[in-house]
Write a protein that holds these residues in place. Structure first.
Motif, PDB file in Angstrom:
ATOM      1  N   HIS A 263      36.817  39.638  66.462  1.00 13.37           N
ATOM      2  CA  HIS A 263      38.206  39.291  66.163  1.00 13.37           C
ATOM      3  C   HIS A 263      38.288  37.807  65.845  1.00 13.37           C
ATOM      4  O   HIS A 263      37.728  36.979  66.548  1.00 13.37           O
TER       5      HIS A 263
ATOM      6  N   LYS B 111      39.303  48.599  64.390  1.00 11.65           N
ATOM      7  CA  LYS B 111      38.417  49.657  63.926  1.00 11.65           C
ATOM      8  C   LYS B 111      37.360  49.945  64.979  1.00 11.65           C
ATOM      9  O   LYS B 111      36.714  49.043  65.502  1.00 11.65           O
TER      10      LYS B 111
ATOM     11  N   GLN C 130      44.809  48.701  63.798  1.00 11.64           N
ATOM     12  CA  GLN C 130      44.480  47.280  63.801  1.00 11.64           C
ATOM     13  C   GLN C 130      43.052  46.983  64.252  1.00 11.64           C
ATOM     14  O   GLN C 130      42.481  45.959  63.888  1.00 11.64           O
TER      15      GLN C 130
ATOM     16  N   THR D  81      38.257  41.908  59.405  1.00 12.79           N
ATOM     17  CA  THR D  81      38.559  43.159  60.103  1.00 12.79           C
ATOM     18  C   THR D  81      38.258  42.998  61.585  1.00 12.79           C
ATOM     19  O   THR D  81      37.233  42.441  61.961  1.00 12.79           O
ATOM     20  N   THR D  82      39.156  43.498  62.430  1.00  8.62           N
ATOM     21  CA  THR D  82      38.914  43.499  63.869  1.00  8.62           C
ATOM     22  C   THR D  82      38.177  44.782  64.213  1.00  8.62           C
ATOM     23  O   THR D  82      38.641  45.877  63.885  1.00  8.62           O
ATOM     24  N   ARG D  83      37.028  44.643  64.881  1.00  8.71           N
ATOM     25  CA  ARG D  83      36.198  45.801  65.205  1.00  8.71           C
ATOM     26  C   ARG D  83      35.882  45.836  66.700  1.00  8.71           C
ATOM     27  O   ARG D  83      35.577  44.794  67.296  1.00  8.71           O
TER      28      ARG D  83
END
Length: 315
Positions: free
Chosen positions: A163, A135, A133, A106-108
């Motif tokens: 990422h 979070k 895309q 997950t991209t945060r």
């Protein structure tokens, strides 16, 4: 006729008439650094004590999500942004909050709701339509969770982007990274002259902030006036639009959180209207009411009060 109307709309940005570009929050001072401000990319950097020392925000309202009228890497930067999907902003994570499943693909984007440096990256995310895309993970930096430093970002600062199993920091680097590595409207110019000027304006951001803050600390208003005159002149360089590079770009995003904060404080405390005699700046402030930006704003009254407390003995 409907298709012709749609094409006409796509070529223009809609700017809501509400929510003026006038909110404020705690800002960087040399004696009490608040958040990331130098511009070098970090991937799991060495430890640092520089953090955003900001009051956690009040519960956030449900805000409209930006939906791009025309997707794609090279879509017009002035594409109409439509609403229709709601983004509920999550509460800030504290020392008692469980960590997210870090490095799970997950991209945060780790931010503080009130940090102007983090706000730059937040605006970029919104403008490019990346809410699905990337979070948003807000951190309460008054009561930071230990796992943030231990598991996510050893520098213990915001903003930070998780990422591709790496964590990057530094706000100006991150807005460039989002623009280069994700879809949505391009926010960096292709014209060589505009690229060169964009880099010059990026380099000036720290000088600009420090010059204005000097007036908050009772060191005279001349430096602040010079800084705003620089902005006025910069906005006069290109005539193909009201923004720094003509069209809306990362440069506007780099400056917006700070001008947003400086404007009401100078008006209320020093009775200084920064737009007086600066028509380009006045227009720029009005044109920056795009929805991607207004979603990130804070309550100006609350945060001007925090400035007053910080600088009460110096004004």
């Amino acid at each position: 006729m409907a298709m012709a109307t749609l094409k006409a709309l796509v070529g223009h940005t809609s700017y809501p008439s509400s929510s003026p570009l006038t909110s404020s929050s705690d800002i960087f001072t040399p004696s009490a650094p608040l958040c990331v401000w130098r511009t070098s990319r970090l991937i799991r950097p060495a430890d640092s004590a520089t953090v955003c020392l900001l009051r956690p925000p009040a519960p956030e309202p449900v805000l409209a999500r930006v939906a791009l009228a025309r997707p794609g890497r090279r879509a017009s930067v002035s594409a109409t942004m439509a609403t229709g999907v709601k983004e509920t902003l999550p509460p800030a994570l504290t020392s008692t909050s469980d960590p997210p499943p870090v490095f799970d693909g997950t991209t945060r984007l780790y931010i503080s709701y009130t940090c102007p440096f983090a706000q730059r990256v937040w605006i970029t995310r919104n403008h490019k339509g990346l809410q699905d895309q990337i979070k948003l993970v807000p951190i309460d930096l008054q009561n930071r969770p230990a796992w943030y430093k231990e598991k996510v970002y050893p520098a213990n600062k915001v903003p930070a982007l998780e990422h591709n199993n790496e964590v990057r920091g530094e706000s100006l680097d991150l807005i460039k990274y989002l623009d280069a590595n994700f879809g949505g409207p391009s926010l960096w110019p292709e014209d060589p002259a505009k690229k060169e000027f964009a880099e010059e304006l990026f380099s000036y951001t720290d000088t600009f902030s420090k010059s204005v803050v000097s007036s908050f600390k009772g060191e005279g208003d001349d430096q602040a006036a010079t800084a705003f005159d620089f902005i006025e002149n910069a906005l006069s360089k290109f005539e193909d639009g009201p923004f720094f590079l003509g069209q809306f770009s990362l440069v506007d995003i780099a400056y917006a959180p700070f001008i947003e904060r400086f404007t009401p404080y100078l008006q209320e405390v020093k009775s200084i209207d920064i737009t007086a005699g600066r028509p380009k700046l006045a227009t720029w402030i009005e044109m920056n009411k795009n929805e991607a930006y207004t979603q990130t704003r804070r309550d100006p009254k609350e945060l001007v009060e925090s400035y007053k407390k910080r600088f009460a003995a110096q004004v």
